[in-house]
Design a protein around this motif. Sequence first.
Motif, PDB file in Angstrom:
ATOM      1  N   PHE B  56       0.831  -1.197   0.000  1.00 46.31           N
ATOM      2  CA  PHE B  56       0.000   0.000   0.000  1.00 46.31           C
ATOM      3  C   PHE B  56       0.871   1.255   0.000  1.00 46.31           C
ATOM      4  CE2 PHE B  56      -2.038   3.511   2.249  1.00 46.31           C
ATOM      5  CZ  PHE B  56      -3.162   3.671   1.458  1.00 46.31           C
ATOM      6  N   VAL B  57       1.948   1.223   0.799  1.00 48.78           N
ATOM      7  CA  VAL B  57       2.827   2.385   0.862  1.00 48.78           C
ATOM      8  C   VAL B  57       3.445   2.649  -0.508  1.00 48.78           C
ATOM      9  CG1 VAL B  57       4.940   3.307   1.895  1.00 48.78           C
ATOM     10  CG2 VAL B  57       3.270   2.144   3.319  1.00 48.78           C
ATOM     11  N   ASP B  58       3.800   1.571  -1.228  1.00 42.05           N
ATOM     12  CA  ASP B  58       4.388   1.755  -2.562  1.00 42.05           C
ATOM     13  C   ASP B  58       3.422   2.471  -3.498  1.00 42.05           C
ATOM     14  OD1 ASP B  58       6.692   0.630  -1.795  1.00 42.05           O
ATOM     15  OD2 ASP B  58       6.339  -1.340  -2.712  1.00 42.05           O
ATOM     16  N   ILE B  59       2.200   1.914  -3.602  1.00 38.99           N
ATOM     17  CA  ILE B  59       1.200   2.526  -4.490  1.00 38.99           C
ATOM     18  C   ILE B  59       0.868   3.926  -4.000  1.00 38.99           C
ATOM     19  CG2 ILE B  59      -1.178   2.405  -5.304  1.00 38.99           C
ATOM     20  CD1 ILE B  59      -0.359   0.028  -6.417  1.00 38.99           C
ATOM     21  N   GLY B  60       0.693   4.053  -2.684  1.00 39.57           N
ATOM     22  CA  GLY B  60       0.333   5.349  -2.116  1.00 39.57           C
ATOM     23  C   GLY B  60       1.375   6.409  -2.422  1.00 39.57           C
ATOM     24  N   SER B  61       2.652   6.007  -2.396  1.00 35.72           N
ATOM     25  CA  SER B  61       3.670   7.024  -2.646  1.00 35.72           C
ATOM     26  C   SER B  61       3.690   7.411  -4.125  1.00 35.72           C
ATOM     27  CB  SER B  61       5.038   6.565  -2.157  1.00 35.72           C
ATOM     28  OG  SER B  61       5.560   5.606  -3.021  1.00 35.72           O
ATOM     29  N   SER B  62       3.374   6.466  -5.015  1.00 31.37           N
ATOM     30  CA  SER B  62       3.242   6.837  -6.435  1.00 31.37           C
ATOM     31  C   SER B  62       2.095   7.816  -6.607  1.00 31.37           C
ATOM     32  CB  SER B  62       2.971   5.611  -7.314  1.00 31.37           C
ATOM     33  OG  SER B  62       3.973   4.663  -7.144  1.00 31.37           O
ATOM     34  N   LEU B  63       0.982   7.532  -5.920  1.00 33.62           N
ATOM     35  CA  LEU B  63      -0.154   8.464  -5.978  1.00 33.62           C
ATOM     36  C   LEU B  63       0.260   9.824  -5.440  1.00 33.62           C
ATOM     37  CD1 LEU B  63      -3.130   6.245  -4.753  1.00 33.62           C
ATOM     38  CD2 LEU B  63      -2.664   7.044  -7.066  1.00 33.62           C
ATOM     39  N   GLY B  64       1.097   9.815  -4.392  1.00 31.09           N
ATOM     40  CA  GLY B  64       1.577  11.076  -3.816  1.00 31.09           C
ATOM     41  C   GLY B  64       2.304  11.908  -4.859  1.00 31.09           C
ATOM     42  N   VAL B  65       3.191  11.253  -5.627  1.00 28.50           N
ATOM     43  CA  VAL B  65       3.927  11.975  -6.677  1.00 28.50           C
ATOM     44  C   VAL B  65       2.954  12.503  -7.724  1.00 28.50           C
ATOM     45  CG1 VAL B  65       5.631  11.754  -8.515  1.00 28.50           C
ATOM     46  CG2 VAL B  65       5.992  10.620  -6.329  1.00 28.50           C
ATOM     47  N   ILE B  66       1.980  11.659  -8.101  1.00 27.77           N
ATOM     48  CA  ILE B  66       1.017  12.063  -9.132  1.00 27.77           C
ATOM     49  C   ILE B  66       0.234  13.293  -8.669  1.00 27.77           C
ATOM     50  CG2 ILE B  66      -1.119  11.366 -10.295  1.00 27.77           C
ATOM     51  CD1 ILE B  66       0.146   8.551 -10.494  1.00 27.77           C
ATOM     52  N   PHE B  67      -0.280  13.262  -7.437  1.00 26.20           N
ATOM     53  CA  PHE B  67      -1.058  14.411  -6.945  1.00 26.20           C
ATOM     54  C   PHE B  67      -0.184  15.653  -6.805  1.00 26.20           C
ATOM     55  CE2 PHE B  67      -3.919  11.100  -4.877  1.00 26.20           C
ATOM     56  CZ  PHE B  67      -4.765  11.107  -5.957  1.00 26.20           C
ATOM     57  N   LEU B  68       1.042  15.444  -6.323  1.00 23.72           N
ATOM     58  CA  LEU B  68       1.967  16.564  -6.138  1.00 23.72           C
ATOM     59  C   LEU B  68       2.197  17.292  -7.461  1.00 23.72           C
ATOM     60  CD1 LEU B  68       3.450  17.246  -3.497  1.00 23.72           C
ATOM     61  CD2 LEU B  68       5.369  15.918  -4.293  1.00 23.72           C
ATOM     62  N   LEU B  69       2.472  16.516  -8.495  1.00 22.74           N
ATOM     63  CA  LEU B  69       2.807  17.121  -9.783  1.00 22.74           C
ATOM     64  C   LEU B  69       1.557  17.602 -10.519  1.00 22.74           C
ATOM     65  CD1 LEU B  69       5.812  17.042 -11.198  1.00 22.74           C
ATOM     66  CD2 LEU B  69       5.508  15.967  -9.014  1.00 22.74           C
ATOM     67  N   PHE B  70       0.469  16.883 -10.332  1.00 17.66           N
ATOM     68  CA  PHE B  70      -0.797  17.293 -10.944  1.00 17.66           C
ATOM     69  C   PHE B  70      -1.192  18.673 -10.406  1.00 17.66           C
ATOM     70  CE2 PHE B  70      -5.591  16.422 -11.226  1.00 17.66           C
ATOM     71  CZ  PHE B  70      -5.644  16.759 -12.557  1.00 17.66           C
ATOM     72  N   MET B  71      -1.104  18.829  -9.080  1.00 17.98           N
ATOM     73  CA  MET B  71      -1.455  20.103  -8.456  1.00 17.98           C
ATOM     74  C   MET B  71      -0.480  21.204  -8.861  1.00 17.98           C
ATOM     75  SD  MET B  71      -4.025  20.062  -6.048  1.00 17.98           S
ATOM     76  CE  MET B  71      -3.496  21.164  -4.757  1.00 17.98           C
ATOM     77  N   LEU B  72       0.793  20.828  -9.027  1.00 15.58           N
ATOM     78  CA  LEU B  72       1.784  21.819  -9.454  1.00 15.58           C
ATOM     79  C   LEU B  72       1.405  22.352 -10.835  1.00 15.58           C
ATOM     80  CD1 LEU B  72       4.461  23.071  -8.529  1.00 15.58           C
ATOM     81  CD2 LEU B  72       5.623  21.336  -9.864  1.00 15.58           C
ATOM     82  N   GLY B  73       0.983  21.438 -11.732  1.00 17.99           N
ATOM     83  CA  GLY B  73       0.534  21.854 -13.056  1.00 17.99           C
ATOM     84  C   GLY B  73      -0.703  22.730 -12.969  1.00 17.99           C
TER      85      GLY B  73
END
Lengths: 192, 375
Positions: B56-73
Amino acid sequence: MRSYQPKQGAGTDIAIAGTIMGQGPKRVGRNTCVEIFETPLPGMGVRYEFTTEHGRRIGVLVHRDARRDLLVYSADDLDTCSEALRLTTTESASLVELLGGTKITERLTDLRHEVEGLSIEWVSIKRGSPLADCSIGDGKIRTLTGASVVAILRDGDSYPGPGPDFMLRVGDLALVIGSIDGVARARTIIAG
Amino acid sequence: MAIDIALLELGVMMIVLASMGRLAFALGLPTVPFYLVAGLFFGDGGFVPIEEASSFVDIGSSLGVIFLLFMLGLEYTPVELRQSLASDPASHVVDLVANASPGVIAGFVLGWGPLGATMLGGITYISSSGVVAKLLVDLGRLGNRETPGILSTLVIEDLVMAIFLPVVAVLLAGESALSGVVSGLIALAIISSVIALPARAGHRASLLVDAESREVLLISLLGIALLVAGIAEHFHVSYAIGAFLVGILLSGQVAERARHLLEPLRDSFSALFFVSFGLAVDPVTLIGVLPVAGLLALVGAASKFGSGYWTARRRGSTSRGARRAGVTLIPRGEFSIVLAGIAIAGNVDADVGPITVAYVLLLAVGGSMAARFVP
C-alpha cells in the motif's frame, strides 16, 4: 476645501498602470486619479499597489480564490511590505464599506435611509455553505423569506440581478435585500 | 497480507507523521524534511519495520507523486506561464547553469556517468516551489518588490523539469537516444500548445472534464490523471510528468475547483511519498555521504543565493530585497526527491538516495531558517 467636495476620491476613477479601468478613458483631476500598478504573481494571484499622496505605499493582493490581503509597505523602504493582513471576502467587503468605497454601497446607504426597516446585507458563500454550487432558485429564498438576492460579486466582477438559475460558487458575495427578519433568514439559507 | 497488521503499521506511521508535522509547524519549518526523517525511523535500518503495509505504501507514494505534480501543473495558468517565459530569459539561464553545474560536476567526480551526473544536476538545481511559496506567504512577503521575480523563477524551473524529466526518464529506462528526444519533444509540444493556445480554447477543453457535482468532478480528475500517468509510465516517460502535463492542460474554473478538491488528497499521499522515500534509505548510509552532501548543500546554497540575488537586482530590487530573494530560493524539496526516485528506479547509484535526502534536509531546513533571519 477638498473635504467638502461630494463623492470625490479614490475608488471612483482608477487608472491601472497606463490603461484605464472603468468607463473608458476619462480625464480626471490629479487628486481624484490614483495610478495603480498591477503585478501578476504566478501561482498566487494579482497584486495591485499605489503610492499615497503622503508618500506611503499600500496595496491589495487578490488571491485566485478571490480572497484579499491588504498590504501596507514600510515607510522607509517602499519595496518592503511590512504588513500583509489576510482578509476574508466578507471582511474586505466590510472594509470597503467603511472606507466609503463603492458607489453601490453609497447608493445602498441612501436607500436604507429612505425605507424604514430595510435590511441590506452582503452574505459570503463559503466552503460548506448549503447553496455552494447550487443555483439561487434552489434555495427558494424569495418564497420562504421575502428577501431577494439582487447582485453577486465574484472575482471582482459584479452580476446585478442574477436569475434563479444563477449558479453560486464558493467565494461569491451575495447582496441580499429585504426586511430585517427576512434577510436574517435568507442568510441562514445561503450561508448555513 | 494480514490486514490487521497492515492497518496497525499504517496507523502508527500516520501518527508519527502527524507528530512530525506538528513539530514542523511549531518550529515554523516546512514539513517535507520532517516527513523524510520520519521515514528514516521506519523500514530499512529504522526502529519499526513496515512489512504488511508495504504494497500500500508503494502505491500510495506513487499516488503522492502524481497528486503533487498534478497540483503543481494546476497552479499555473497559461497566461502566467507566458508572462514568466517572457520575463528576463537571461536570468533563467543563469539560474539553470549556476545551480545545475555543481551537481553535474559532482556526478562525474563520483563516477555516475553522464546520465547520473545530469540527474544530480537536476537535483541540485530545482528549488522547492512548495516550500518557497509557503515561506513567502508565511513571512508576509507577497507584497515585496522581489517576489514576482522569485515566483517566475519557480515557474520556469518547474517547466524546465517538465521537458528535462521525460528525456532522462526514457534514457534511464535504457531506451535509445532517439526515443529520448521524441518524448522530450512531445512534452515540449504539449507545453507550448498550452501556452500558445488562446485562453478560450483551453477553457473549452477543460469544460469537457467539468461536472456540476463535486464528487463526479473529483473522480473524473482522478481518472484522467491516473490514466495519463499510466500511459506516460508505460512509455517510460515517468508518471510524474504525465500528471504534471494534465495539470497544466486544465485551466480556468475547473482548475480552481480541482485545486480545492485535490488538496487533501495531495497532502495525505505526498506525506506517504516522502515517508516511503525515507523508508528506503538506511540512516546509517547518511553518515557516509554526509561530506559529499554537505559540500553540495554549501555550494547549492551559495549558487542559489548568487543567482537569486543577481536576478532580483536586474529587476530593480534594492540590495536588501535582492538578499531576501537569494536566501528565499535556497530550499530544495519535493522535486529533488522525485528526481532521486526516478534515478533510483534507473539504477544510477546506491548513494543517490542518501545524498538527496541529506541535501534536501540541509537546504529545506537551513534555507527556511535563513529566510526568516534575513530582514
